[in-house]
Design a protein around this motif. Sequence first.
Motif, PDB file in Angstrom:
ATOM      1  N   ALA A   1      -8.071  -0.832   0.636  1.00  0.00           N
ATOM      2  CA  ALA A   1      -7.166  -0.372   0.677  1.00  0.00           C
ATOM      3  C   ALA A   1      -7.082   0.382   2.758  1.00  0.00           C
ATOM      4  CB  ALA A   1      -6.853   1.211  -0.254  1.00  0.00           C
TER       5      ALA A   1
ATOM      6  N   LEU B   1       0.970  -1.428  -0.074  1.00  0.00           N
ATOM      7  CA  LEU B   1      -0.246  -0.164  -0.190  1.00  0.00           C
ATOM      8  C   LEU B   1       0.790   1.321   0.527  1.00  0.00           C
ATOM      9  CD1 LEU B   1      -2.881   1.420   0.194  1.00  0.00           C
ATOM     10  CD2 LEU B   1      -2.536   1.393   2.788  1.00  0.00           C
TER      11      LEU B   1
ATOM     12  N   PRO C   1      -7.555  -1.595  -7.233  1.00  0.00           N
ATOM     13  CA  PRO C   1      -8.425  -0.581  -6.416  1.00  0.00           C
ATOM     14  C   PRO C   1      -9.445  -1.135  -5.984  1.00  0.00           C
ATOM     15  CG  PRO C   1      -9.042  -0.887  -9.059  1.00  0.00           C
ATOM     16  CD  PRO C   1      -8.120  -2.026  -8.322  1.00  0.00           C
ATOM     17  N   ASP C   2      -9.269  -1.325  -4.712  1.00  0.00           N
ATOM     18  CA  ASP C   2     -10.741  -0.980  -4.267  1.00  0.00           C
ATOM     19  C   ASP C   2     -10.414  -0.585  -2.795  1.00  0.00           C
ATOM     20  OD1 ASP C   2     -12.439  -1.789  -1.758  1.00  0.00           O
ATOM     21  OD2 ASP C   2     -12.427  -4.443  -2.787  1.00  0.00           O
ATOM     22  N   ALA C   3     -10.956   1.111  -2.539  1.00  0.00           N
ATOM     23  CA  ALA C   3     -10.614   1.858  -1.242  1.00  0.00           C
ATOM     24  C   ALA C   3     -10.884   0.533  -0.328  1.00  0.00           C
ATOM     25  CB  ALA C   3     -12.160   3.027  -2.185  1.00  0.00           C
TER      26      ALA C   3
ATOM     27  N   GLU D   1      -2.795  -4.892 -10.003  1.00  0.00           N
ATOM     28  CA  GLU D   1      -3.610  -3.237  -8.887  1.00  0.00           C
ATOM     29  C   GLU D   1      -4.799  -3.817  -8.609  1.00  0.00           C
ATOM     30  OE1 GLU D   1      -1.904  -2.167 -11.969  1.00  0.00           O
ATOM     31  OE2 GLU D   1      -0.035  -2.189 -10.663  1.00  0.00           O
TER      32      GLU D   1
ATOM     33  N   THR E   1       2.209   2.747  -9.529  1.00  0.00           N
ATOM     34  CA  THR E   1       1.224   2.327  -8.207  1.00  0.00           C
ATOM     35  C   THR E   1       0.945   3.628  -7.654  1.00  0.00           C
ATOM     36  OG1 THR E   1       0.287   1.212  -6.785  1.00  0.00           O
ATOM     37  CG2 THR E   1       2.648   1.243  -6.990  1.00  0.00           C
TER      38      THR E   1
ATOM     39  N   LEU F   1      -3.056   3.254  -3.721  1.00  0.00           N
ATOM     40  CA  LEU F   1      -3.854   2.333  -3.958  1.00  0.00           C
ATOM     41  C   LEU F   1      -3.176   0.531  -3.677  1.00  0.00           C
ATOM     42  CD1 LEU F   1      -2.993   0.659  -6.677  1.00  0.00           C
ATOM     43  CD2 LEU F   1      -4.575   2.269  -7.574  1.00  0.00           C
ATOM     44  N   VAL F   2      -3.786  -1.029  -3.072  1.00  0.00           N
ATOM     45  CA  VAL F   2      -3.447  -1.591  -2.461  1.00  0.00           C
ATOM     46  C   VAL F   2      -2.522  -2.868  -4.273  1.00  0.00           C
ATOM     47  CG1 VAL F   2      -3.550  -3.672  -2.345  1.00  0.00           C
ATOM     48  CG2 VAL F   2      -4.750  -1.646  -1.512  1.00  0.00           C
ATOM     49  N   THR F   3      -1.261  -2.769  -3.984  1.00  0.00           N
ATOM     50  CA  THR F   3      -1.042  -3.726  -5.148  1.00  0.00           C
ATOM     51  C   THR F   3      -0.265  -5.234  -4.067  1.00  0.00           C
ATOM     52  OG1 THR F   3       0.078  -2.159  -6.052  1.00  0.00           O
ATOM     53  CG2 THR F   3       1.707  -3.763  -6.517  1.00  0.00           C
TER      54      THR F   3
END
Length: 260
Positions: free
Chosen positions: A112, A40, A107-109, A105, A57, A60-62
Amino acid sequence: MSEQVRSRRPGVPGIAEVLHARFVEHAYPLHTHDTWTLLLVEDGAVHYDLDRRPHDTGPLVTLLPPHVPHDGRAATPAGFRKRVLYLEPDALPAGSAGRAVDTPELPDARLAGAVRDLHRRLSGGAGALDPLDVESRAAVLLDVVGDHLRAAPRRPVRDVPLARRLRALLDEHVVDGVALAEASRLLSASTAHLVRTFTREVGMPPHAYLTGRRVDLARRLLLAGHRPAEAAVLAGFHDQPHLNRHFRRVLGTTPGRFTG
């Protein structure tokens, strides 16, 4: 100092290492890990190559899979700050490394936020760390990441008997507590399924239920004449400040004033 690195083993099932770092000039050479890397980026941005494919990135979470070469460096002159959970190889679904290579990646808030929350709890002092709470959150987080890899929606499954069995187990271990992994073994259910089922059926997560039971026990001990420091230890809390915090949250007063 612009470059900062802190790392430790958290003692949480499925998580091999926790790392917090800030880099401006440092660039990772091409390397691999034998763990999953759940990354993150809190500030700045990172440019990296994964399996010879370029990626960028930001906040966001990777997710980087084990044994796949990758590198990394700051994408801007300001550098970046990151939080990393290194996950045990068997913590996520087998055979899903290829999907992570294709779409690292996530992309989920909400994901995160869950990663950030778990880092915050893992960084707390010993008195603030509730093992059952942390293990529960870690188990659910790993399950959510697994769902991203499987690209399939979760379907809630009701299991009232399982919730009742976990509640009975927690009731038997109010003082000494029970690790989520041990409960999973005893009840023959995954840790994530245990947490979700219990929370859905009881209305609160297992750690909150156990804390409430401990507050009730401390309450009875105080009324029986025990001093707050004694009641704290006898009820399963780390120490009196640990009891004070939860006692005040539940009852609106401190143990010392409860019987005054």
